[in-house]
Design a protein around this motif. Structure first.
Motif, PDB file in Angstrom:
ATOM      1  N   GLN A 542       0.993  -1.210  -0.041  1.00  0.00           N
ATOM      2  CA  GLN A 542      -0.004   0.020   0.179  1.00  0.00           C
ATOM      3  C   GLN A 542       0.799   1.135  -0.095  1.00  0.00           C
ATOM      4  N   ALA A 543       1.858   1.206   0.690  1.00  0.00           N
ATOM      5  CA  ALA A 543       2.830   2.520   0.829  1.00  0.00           C
ATOM      6  C   ALA A 543       3.285   2.658  -0.539  1.00  0.00           C
ATOM      7  N   ASN A 544       3.853   1.771  -1.239  1.00  0.00           N
ATOM      8  CA  ASN A 544       4.545   1.683  -2.570  1.00  0.00           C
ATOM      9  C   ASN A 544       3.398   2.312  -3.570  1.00  0.00           C
ATOM     10  N   THR A 545       2.183   1.859  -3.513  1.00  0.00           N
ATOM     11  CA  THR A 545       1.295   2.201  -4.267  1.00  0.00           C
ATOM     12  C   THR A 545       0.945   3.641  -4.298  1.00  0.00           C
ATOM     13  N   GLN A 546       0.786   4.205  -2.815  1.00  0.00           N
ATOM     14  CA  GLN A 546       0.272   5.629  -2.648  1.00  0.00           C
ATOM     15  C   GLN A 546       1.496   6.470  -2.917  1.00  0.00           C
ATOM     16  N   ALA A 547       2.681   5.986  -2.639  1.00  0.00           N
ATOM     17  CA  ALA A 547       3.937   6.929  -3.211  1.00  0.00           C
ATOM     18  C   ALA A 547       3.867   7.040  -4.664  1.00  0.00           C
ATOM     19  N   GLN A 548       3.609   5.882  -5.348  1.00  0.00           N
ATOM     20  CA  GLN A 548       3.580   6.075  -6.703  1.00  0.00           C
ATOM     21  C   GLN A 548       2.632   6.948  -7.403  1.00  0.00           C
ATOM     22  N   GLN A 549       1.634   6.943  -6.662  1.00  0.00           N
ATOM     23  CA  GLN A 549       0.356   7.702  -6.908  1.00  0.00           C
ATOM     24  C   GLN A 549       0.940   9.300  -6.777  1.00  0.00           C
ATOM     25  N   LEU A 550       1.200   9.510  -5.805  1.00  0.00           N
ATOM     26  CA  LEU A 550       1.814  10.965  -5.354  1.00  0.00           C
ATOM     27  C   LEU A 550       2.684  11.399  -6.362  1.00  0.00           C
ATOM     28  N   ARG A 551       3.638  10.531  -6.558  1.00  0.00           N
ATOM     29  CA  ARG A 551       4.793  10.912  -7.766  1.00  0.00           C
ATOM     30  C   ARG A 551       4.073  11.238  -9.063  1.00  0.00           C
ATOM     31  N   ALA A 552       3.071  10.528  -9.539  1.00  0.00           N
ATOM     32  CA  ALA A 552       2.339  10.891 -10.521  1.00  0.00           C
ATOM     33  C   ALA A 552       1.807  12.227 -10.573  1.00  0.00           C
ATOM     34  N   GLU A 584       7.762  10.187   2.484  1.00  0.00           N
ATOM     35  CA  GLU A 584       9.051  10.906   3.083  1.00  0.00           C
ATOM     36  C   GLU A 584       9.785  11.278   1.709  1.00  0.00           C
ATOM     37  N   GLU A 585       9.948  10.278   0.872  1.00  0.00           N
ATOM     38  CA  GLU A 585      10.838  10.221  -0.435  1.00  0.00           C
ATOM     39  C   GLU A 585      10.167  11.446  -1.320  1.00  0.00           C
ATOM     40  N   GLU A 586       9.107  11.746  -1.619  1.00  0.00           N
ATOM     41  CA  GLU A 586       8.242  12.424  -2.507  1.00  0.00           C
ATOM     42  C   GLU A 586       8.255  13.782  -1.775  1.00  0.00           C
ATOM     43  N   ILE A 587       8.084  13.932  -0.415  1.00  0.00           N
ATOM     44  CA  ILE A 587       8.315  15.255   0.238  1.00  0.00           C
ATOM     45  C   ILE A 587       9.539  16.022  -0.036  1.00  0.00           C
ATOM     46  N   ARG A 588      10.775  15.055   0.279  1.00  0.00           N
ATOM     47  CA  ARG A 588      11.689  15.561   0.045  1.00  0.00           C
ATOM     48  C   ARG A 588      12.082  16.340  -1.447  1.00  0.00           C
TER      49      ARG A 588
END
Length: 621
Positions: A542-552, A584-588
């Protein structure tokens, strides 16, 4: 003292009971020694034309009914002005007496009783007969433990009967449907509401709206929901609770459509519990050999025509029907179906003027229950042959269809049905298919997936039941500590899976110690264990999917937003997701983009001016 020595061909043995409309006697046939129950209309009303008309209608009604779960009409007649009819004698208690004796009946027995009652109601409804007064006092338990429905004295024939107007109230208020106490039409679903009341009373010890105050009972019928059965008996199957509450819906359209549909659902509940198709009673069920027979109790209700205005068992009973006055009706004879020699009883002409007897044989019973058709014409040999060939063809078609229907569904068809229900978010409706798939195809490569769905259904049902209980108790905090912690953790599954997993793991540490004896807690332990594992497995995914969506979203903003709005977008992303561990990674990255933004809020590298390509000096000039 017995009021009669003889009624028709019967010797009267004793009185079984007295009701508002007359009395019931035990009788014995003078020649065959068959024992029957004889119902006699009270003399003070027997001569009233409208009651004679009702008596005639009741006889015609009973002639139509020929079913193992309906008390059988044997004969009818008039003895010195006394209208009477003889019925099959059931040597067993009424369901009302059984409830008084045991208070609450085992739910499996109640389901079996319900299946029998549904069979009787379906048969009656098929012939246009609505009982209108279904209640425990009118349900008798035979020696073989089967249920017998009796007393169609206030039944309405909706196929042209003009004796009861829409809105007329007939029936016992405790078991009456809302439309009987209002202005709604009376339909077969009226009997289904009463069936729900009967099943509820068998399980809870009393109907949902019982009371001595008639006004309060009628008001509750229209406005109050029945107390949830699973609060009274948490061990009941959820399917049974759901079915009974559906039967008790205020609006007829919200109830199950037919007695057949209800009977099939009851059979499914019992089959799911027993894992077999046979319907046998529990070996340790309470015996009723010493229970009183029909009408033995002084307060037993034995209405013969319409219900009395005198309370039955201190329960309010209504009779607001306005019957049009008719003629005196025909004089009735008597009939016996045991042996042909029984018809040797003296002819009516040798008896008193108001004494007549008639035999109701099987042919007349079949004729009464047959649909109305025009007179049959004699068929030619050619037509007879065609009819025989047609019947043979239909028989072969039926045999083929039966063989096809007996074949178990394939694993593929069951799985498709389960998948379709899952896609629509309605897995509960696929519970039967899931159980069948696991029973028939345990080695299928999809069995593990289907088994997980079965576990999820069980978990969700327990969760829903606890939430309903919390709502009726006044909030989650009113539950037991283990139940309260479980519900609070389950509520977080969607919003915060990680926290939900931690709370469930803590719950397991606290409540799963080996010497625990609390049944309600023990029931939750396997559910908590099966809930924890999916939350563990889904955390990283779920965390990976959410991060991918935010990056998109962030990548899309680089080309989709104009310079004036881009800085605002980046700042909003930071405010929304700065405290989310998966982001965290996408916020940075967002902070880097924001710091690198140009004076217009756009990263400089995105809108940096493009240097023109170098060109050779024009020396030719």
């Amino acid at each position: 003292m017995i009021d009669f020595e003889h009624l028709g061909p019967y010797k009267v043995l004793d009185k079984l009971g007295q009701g508002g409309m007359g009395a019931v006697y035990r009788g014995e046939h003078a020649k065959s020694q068959e024992r029957v129950a004889i119902k006699v209309i009270a003399p003070q009303i027997a001569d009233q034309p409208r009651f004679r008309r009702r008596f005639a209608t009741e006889i015609e009604t009973l002639k139509k009914l020929n079913h193992p779960n309906i008390v059988r009409l044997i004969g009818y007649g008039e003895e010195e002005g006394h209208l009477f009819y003889s019925m099959e004698l059931v040597d067993g208690p009424s369901l009302q007496q059984q409830i008084r004796s045991l208070k609450r009946l085992p739910w499996r027995d109640v389901v079996r009783y319900g299946i029998d009652i549904c069979g009787a109601l379906k048969h009656a409804h098929d012939f246009g007969v609505i009982h209108r007064d279904l209640k425990p006092a009118n349900l008798l338990i035979a020696e073989d433990q089967s249920m017998k429905l009796t007393d169609f004295g206030i039944a309405k024939l909706w196929l042209g009967d003009d004796m009861t107007a829409v809105g007329a109230m007939l029936g016992t208020a405790d078991y009456m449907a809302p439309e009987q106490a209002g202005d709604g039409p009376i339909t077969p679903r009226t009997d289904l509401y009463a069936l729900g009341n009967v099943l509820y009373a068998c399980l809870a010890g009393r109907p949902p709206f019982a009371g001595k105050d008639l006004t309060r009972v009628i008001t509750s019928l229209h406005t109050d929901p029945p107390p949830p059965l699973d609060l009274i008996l948490p061990e009941l199957p959820m399917e049974l609770v759901s079915l009974i509450h559906q039967l008790l819906e205020k609006g007829p359209k919200d109830r199950p459509p037919t007695a057949l549909a209800v009977g099939n659902r009851l059979r499914a509940i019992l089959a799911d519990d027993l894992q077999i198709g046979s319907l046998t009673f529990d070996a340790d069920r309470p015996t009723i050999d010493n229970a009183p027979t029909l009408g033995a109790g002084a307060d037993e209700s034995l209405d013969l025509g319409a219900p009395s205005l005198i309370p039955t068992d201190q329960r309010p009973t209504l009779d607001a029907t306005n019957h049009p006055d008719g003629g005196t009706g025909s004089q009735f004879g008597f009939e016996d179906t045991i042996n042909s020699e029984v018809q040797e009883f003296p002819e009516a002409a040798t008896l008193a003027p108001l004494t007549h007897f008639r035999t109701v044989d099987q042919e007349e019973r079949n004729r009464a229950s047959a649909p109305l058709t025009s007179d049959a014409q004699e068929s030619t040999p050619r037509e007879s042959l065609l009819s025989i060939l047609l019947l043979i063809g239909l028989l072969l078609l039926l045999v083929t269809a039966a063989l096809w229907m007996m074949q178990p569904p394939s694993a593929e068809s069951l799985y498709n049905k389960i998948s379709e229900a899952e896609d629509f978010g309605d897995v509960d409706n696929a519970a039967g298919a899931i159980k069948q798939f696991l029973a028939q195809y345990p080695d299928d490569y999809r069995a593990e997936e289907v088994s997980a769905l079965a576990d999820q259904i069980d978990s969700d049902r327990v969760f829903r039941r606890l939430r309903v209980r919390a709502r009726f108790k006044g909030g989650i905090e009113q539950l037991e500590p283990a139940e309260q912690a479980f519900v609070e953790a389950m509520l977080l599954r969607e919003e915060n899976p990680a926290e939900a997993r931690e709370l469930l793991e803590d719950w397991l540490i606290v409540f799963s110690h080996a010497d625990h004896r609390d049944r309600s807690v023990a029931r939750l332990i396997p559910i908590v264990r099966q809930e924890i594992q999916p939350l563990k497995d889904s955390k990283g995914k779920q965390a990976n999917t959410q991060a991918q969506q935010l990056r998109a979203w962030i990548d899309g903003s680089l080309t989709r937003l104009d310079p004036d709005r881009h800085r605002e977008f980046l700042e909003s992303v930071i405010r929304l997701y700065a405290d989310k561990s998966w982001a965290e990674e996408e916020i940075r990255r967002t902070q880097d983009l924001l710091g690198a933004a140009g004076p217009d809020g756009v990263p400089a590298e995105r809108f940096a001016p493009v240097e023109p390509p170098a060109t050779e000096a024009v020396d030719a000039e």
